[in-house]
Scaffold this active site. Structure first.
Site, PDB file in Angstrom:
ATOM      1  CG  ASP A 203     -55.237  70.446  26.189  1.00  0.00           C
ATOM      2  OD1 ASP A 203     -54.868  71.257  27.061  1.00  0.00           O
ATOM      3  OD2 ASP A 203     -54.503  70.055  25.269  1.00  0.00           O
ATOM      4  CD  GLN A 204     -58.563  65.660  26.884  1.00  0.00           C
ATOM      5  OE1 GLN A 204     -57.933  66.241  27.766  1.00  0.00           O
ATOM      6  NE2 GLN A 204     -58.011  64.820  26.022  1.00  0.00           N
ATOM      7  CD  GLU A 205     -62.975  69.829  33.819  1.00  0.00           C
ATOM      8  OE1 GLU A 205     -63.683  70.524  34.567  1.00  0.00           O
ATOM      9  OE2 GLU A 205     -63.385  68.758  33.306  1.00  0.00           O
TER      10      GLU A 205
ATOM     11  CG  ASP B 181     -61.279  71.853  24.701  1.00  0.00           C
ATOM     12  OD1 ASP B 181     -60.837  73.014  24.747  1.00  0.00           O
ATOM     13  OD2 ASP B 181     -60.709  70.930  24.087  1.00  0.00           O
TER      14      ASP B 181
ATOM     15  CG  LEU C   7     -35.250 100.764  19.989  1.00  0.00           C
ATOM     16  CD1 LEU C   7     -34.884  99.496  20.747  1.00  0.00           C
ATOM     17  CD2 LEU C   7     -35.222 101.956  20.915  1.00  0.00           C
TER      18      LEU C   7
ATOM     19  CD  GLU D 263     -36.095  95.008  27.255  1.00  0.00           C
ATOM     20  OE1 GLU D 263     -37.135  95.139  26.588  1.00  0.00           O
ATOM     21  OE2 GLU D 263     -35.918  95.521  28.373  1.00  0.00           O
TER      22      GLU D 263
ATOM     23  CE  LYS E 283     -34.713  95.175  16.957  1.00  0.00           C
ATOM     24  NZ  LYS E 283     -35.598  94.489  16.021  1.00  0.00           N
TER      25      LYS E 283
ATOM     26  CG  ASP F  61     -37.717  89.257  13.444  1.00  0.00           C
ATOM     27  OD1 ASP F  61     -38.065  90.431  13.236  1.00  0.00           O
ATOM     28  OD2 ASP F  61     -37.246  88.515  12.566  1.00  0.00           O
TER      29      ASP F  61
ATOM     30  NE  ARG G  72     -42.250 101.912  14.986  1.00  0.00           N
ATOM     31  CZ  ARG G  72     -41.977 102.693  13.951  1.00  0.00           C
ATOM     32  NH1 ARG G  72     -42.594 102.490  12.797  1.00  0.00           N
ATOM     33  NH2 ARG G  72     -41.124 103.682  14.043  1.00  0.00           N
TER      34      ARG G  72
ATOM     35  CE1 TYR H 147     -41.255  97.020  23.183  1.00  0.00           C
ATOM     36  CE2 TYR H 147     -41.344  94.763  22.367  1.00  0.00           C
ATOM     37  CZ  TYR H 147     -41.446  96.129  22.148  1.00  0.00           C
ATOM     38  OH  TYR H 147     -41.747  96.593  20.900  1.00  0.00           O
TER      39      TYR H 147
ATOM     40  CE  LYS I 227     -36.569  98.654  25.871  1.00  0.00           C
ATOM     41  NZ  LYS I 227     -37.845  98.014  26.230  1.00  0.00           N
TER      42      LYS I 227
ATOM     43  CE  LYS J 156     -32.106  93.545  13.776  1.00  0.00           C
ATOM     44  NZ  LYS J 156     -32.576  94.402  12.684  1.00  0.00           N
TER      45      LYS J 156
ATOM     46  CB  CYS K 258     -41.872  66.457 -16.645  1.00  0.00           C
ATOM     47  SG  CYS K 258     -42.710  66.043 -15.097  1.00  0.00           S
TER      48      CYS K 258
ATOM     49  CB  CYS L 146     -44.917  62.605 -16.972  1.00  0.00           C
ATOM     50  SG  CYS L 146     -44.877  64.333 -17.536  1.00  0.00           S
TER      51      CYS L 146
ATOM     52  CB  CYS M  25     -44.616  69.318 -16.332  1.00  0.00           C
ATOM     53  SG  CYS M  25     -45.304  67.834 -17.119  1.00  0.00           S
TER      54      CYS M  25
ATOM     55  CB  CYS N  49     -47.668  65.124 -15.022  1.00  0.00           C
ATOM     56  SG  CYS N  49     -46.155  65.347 -14.063  1.00  0.00           S
TER      57      CYS N  49
END
Length: 670
Positions: free
Chosen positions: A33-35, A37, A83, A113, A115, A117, A136, A225, A288, A312, A407, A410, A425, A431
């Protein structure tokens, strides 16, 4: 020299594109990651010094911009239809038979495949470059979110290899991984902001952000997809996606071509279990017909294709024992009931606690200690109790779970304000959770912006007796917080310096920073600009405050209660002594007017003379109100270039005036 610089810039861009692909798509980084960056900083420096070599596809654009943008509506070349959904295997069998019948016995393959979310997206590429990303929307047209999508690291700005069409569209799903989602909700919870219910909502809200830098920070992901276009390489849907994978797109490794109904059932059964180990949310399986020629033969209904269906998964539910109900107190005094249960595995995690939201929810569930309860997660990351197995109650079942009246921190008697579902409260000055919460709110970026301090540090200072309220922050000395051996001298100096600098924060943010219940940023601005000083605000009557646009009875009464408390008045006095601004500056006063008082204004389009944020600030400075959508109550629209056609049409239908930048500036200067 110029050619050498250009070659160096191109080399860095190509290298960073390749490393982005290795890290975010192949999950196989070649460098640290350093290289990465270091290379990114080198490229940023070169591009800043040589703007003549600007490239909108540069990897440096991945960080996003903090300039607001208005989304333009773009028609889809190919409609994005939804769908048909099914929830049981018999309906899957019915779909399979409809396909067999529609193809008149011709052999066919089904591509199975996941689905995902998330938020559906359509990406258009020309000559191997991303030129447009559209949501969409309503299926016919969607929002152009290209600049935001460019910040998503796994989406290629330039394609790899060759063999891709000159122009094509690829569709997929923008997702927020579980880890990013949990981090985001944890941050929102600390700020007592409403939590996102699930990663889909979080991804959608993020992608619609007007600030692409925010999108970049939230680390969205994407799976593609479906490939569309005039000259795509293969008839087979599966084969096209494998080609797309070679061009640099992130394609699910869980896809599978099958021919029998039993193969489909096996795929469903496997992923109903295995999906819980995926890094992103899924809610089903998509089936599909693989051949695009056969897809065209099967055609479409009015709403969906006949050659595809979504199965689903059922929301996952578990049954476990309720052991206790405990109560948490938030910064504003909100008391939230929490169910503590026997640990149970649910949607890939072990769940021991579930929110019960408020007293009304507890009442509806009729919970008893020792009840067997049903807990659900499904697409929701936040576990919730959805029912009680009342038949399982026996002699050992404990008493009914009742909402507390005092509460838990307190002991103050709880109150419930009219129109509110929550109990509070009222002891906001003594509190402990409220005290620490108000300090955390005071130091937050949108309030006094005291950096280097966070919840853990505030808790440490509170336990050590260094702070009991926000005014105590200004008494902290470096030697008190630099560590026993003085090893934290630099960080201590930074904290003390940041606290001292906060006295320059504008008055309207000071009003917000006080943490008056129900007074958010917008209400704080309105109050500060109307009363102009803390003394005038503290002595204002209910009638005075109700004259302000956007200030209702609940907010007004809360402000009055705040200043009626002697401890709060003393706190304001001590903050004044520390130099915190208690009134609008002369400069702020001279720039304010009531020229737009009572007017609701929509800002839309792209501007050249000032930024969108600057125009919104001008509207507020002159007493106007910024609103996001056009209605019959809109006074006028401040319109720049590329104003959305839907807004333009609506303004025309309602007869709402449309002002250009020049007309608006003349209006407020006159």
């Amino acid at each position: 020299m110029q050619m050498e610089v250009k070659e160096q810039i191109e080399r860095l861009r190509n290298e960073l594109h390749r490393h982005n692909y290795n890290y975010y798509v192949l999950n196989a980084p070649e460098i640290s990651d350093q290289e990465f960056d270091r290379m990114m900083r080198e490229l940023q420096d070169l591009e800043a010094a040589h703007p003549e070599f600007d490239d909108p596809d540069s990897p440096t654009r991945r960080v996003g911009s903090d300039l607001n943008q208005e989304f333009v509506q773009v028609p889809h070349r190919y409609p994005m239809l939804s769908l048909s959904n099914t929830y049981n295997k018999q309906e899957v069998a019915d779909f399979y038979e409809r396909v067999r019948s529609g193809l008149e016995g011709e052999p066919f393959e089904i591509c199975c495949e996941m689905k995902y979310d998330g938020l559906s997206i359509s990406l258009t590429y020309e000559q191997g470059r991303l030129v447009r990303a559209v949501t969409r929307g309503d299926g016919v047209q969607g929002d152009d979110v290209t600049e935001n999508v460019k910040t998503i690291r796994c989406i290629p700005l330039r394609l790899n290899g060759n063999g891709y069409p000159e122009e094509f569209e690829i569709r997929g799903e923008i997702l927020m991984p579980w880890t990013s989602f949990e981090t985001l909700n944890r941050e929102r919870e600390e700020r007592e902001e409403p939590l996102f219910a699930n990663p889909r909502n979080a991804a959608s809200g993020t992608l619609k952000s007007k600030n692409s830098a925010v999108v970049a920070q939230r680390k969205l992901d994407a799976y593609l997809y479906y490939l569309l276009g005039e000259h795509i390489p293969f008839d087979g849907h599966y084969e096209n996606l494998q080609a797309a994978r070679s061009w640099g797109f992130k394609i699910s490794g869980g896809m599978k071509k099958v021919t029998t109904l039993q193969d489909i059932y096996d795929f469903i059964d496997y992923w109903d279990v295995e999906r819980k180990n995926l890094p992103v949310a899924t809610d089903g399986i998509v089936l599909k017909v693989n051949s695009q020629r056969q897809q065209r033969a099967l055609g479409y209904t009015a709403k969906s294709p006949r050659w595809a269906i979504a199965y689903k998964f059922q929301a996952e539910r578990a049954r476990t024992r309720l052991n206790a109900v405990t109560f948490q107190v938030g910064r504003t005094g909100t008391v939230t009931p929490v169910a503590n249960m026997d640990p149970v595995q649910l949607a890939g995690t072990v769940v021991r606690r579930a929110t019960l939201h408020n007293a009304d929810v507890m009442e509806q569930l009729d919970l008893h200690i020792g009840d067997m309860v049903y807990v659900e997660k499904g697409g929701e990351i936040i576990p919730k109790i959805v029912g009680v197995d009342a038949d399982a109650r026996g002699p050992e079942t404990g008493p009914r779970a009742e909402f507390i009246t005092r509460c838990p921190e307190c002991g103050a008697e709880l109150v419930r304000y009219e129109g509110e579902a929550a109990w509070y409260c009222p002891n906001d000055t003594a509190c402990p959770p409220q005290i620490k919460g108000r300090i955390e709110h005071y130091i937050s970026r949108r309030a006094m912006n005291i950096d280097s301090l966070g919840p853990e540090t505030v808790d440490d200072y509170y336990r050590r007796g260094l702070i009991r309220d926000v005014a105590d922050l200004y008494d902290i000395q470096v030697q008190q917080i630099n560590g026993e051996d003085g090893t934290r001298e630099k960080s201590a100096q930074k904290i003390v310096r940041s606290i001292a600098d906060s006295v320059e924060v504008p008055f309207e943010r000071v009003v917000f920073a006080l943490g008056i219940r129900f007074v958010g940023e917008i209400a704080a601005k309105a109050l500060a600009r109307h009363f102009k000083s803390m003394d005038a605000l503290a002595s204002a009557s209910l009638e005075d405050m109700l004259q302000i646009n956007g200030i209702g009875v609940v907010i007004a009464e809360s402000v009055i209660r705040y200043f009626a408390n002697e401890a709060n008045r003393d706190l304001v006095r001590r903050l004044r002594e520390k130099g915190v601004r208690m009134e609008l500056s002369d400069e702020e006063l001279s720039s304010h007017s009531d020229k737009l008082s009572g007017q609701s204004i929509v800002v839309s389009g792209v501007f050249s003379l000032h930024s969108r944020d600057e125009y919104k600030a001008m509207i507020e400075q002159h007493g106007g109100k910024n609103v996001g959508s056009i209605s019959s109550k809109t006074s006028f629209v401040l319109a720049g270039a590329n104003m959305g056609p839907a807004k333009l049409e609506k303004a025309g239908k309602l007869g709402i005036p449309i002002l250009s930048e020049e007309e608006f500036l003349k209006k407020i200067e006159s």
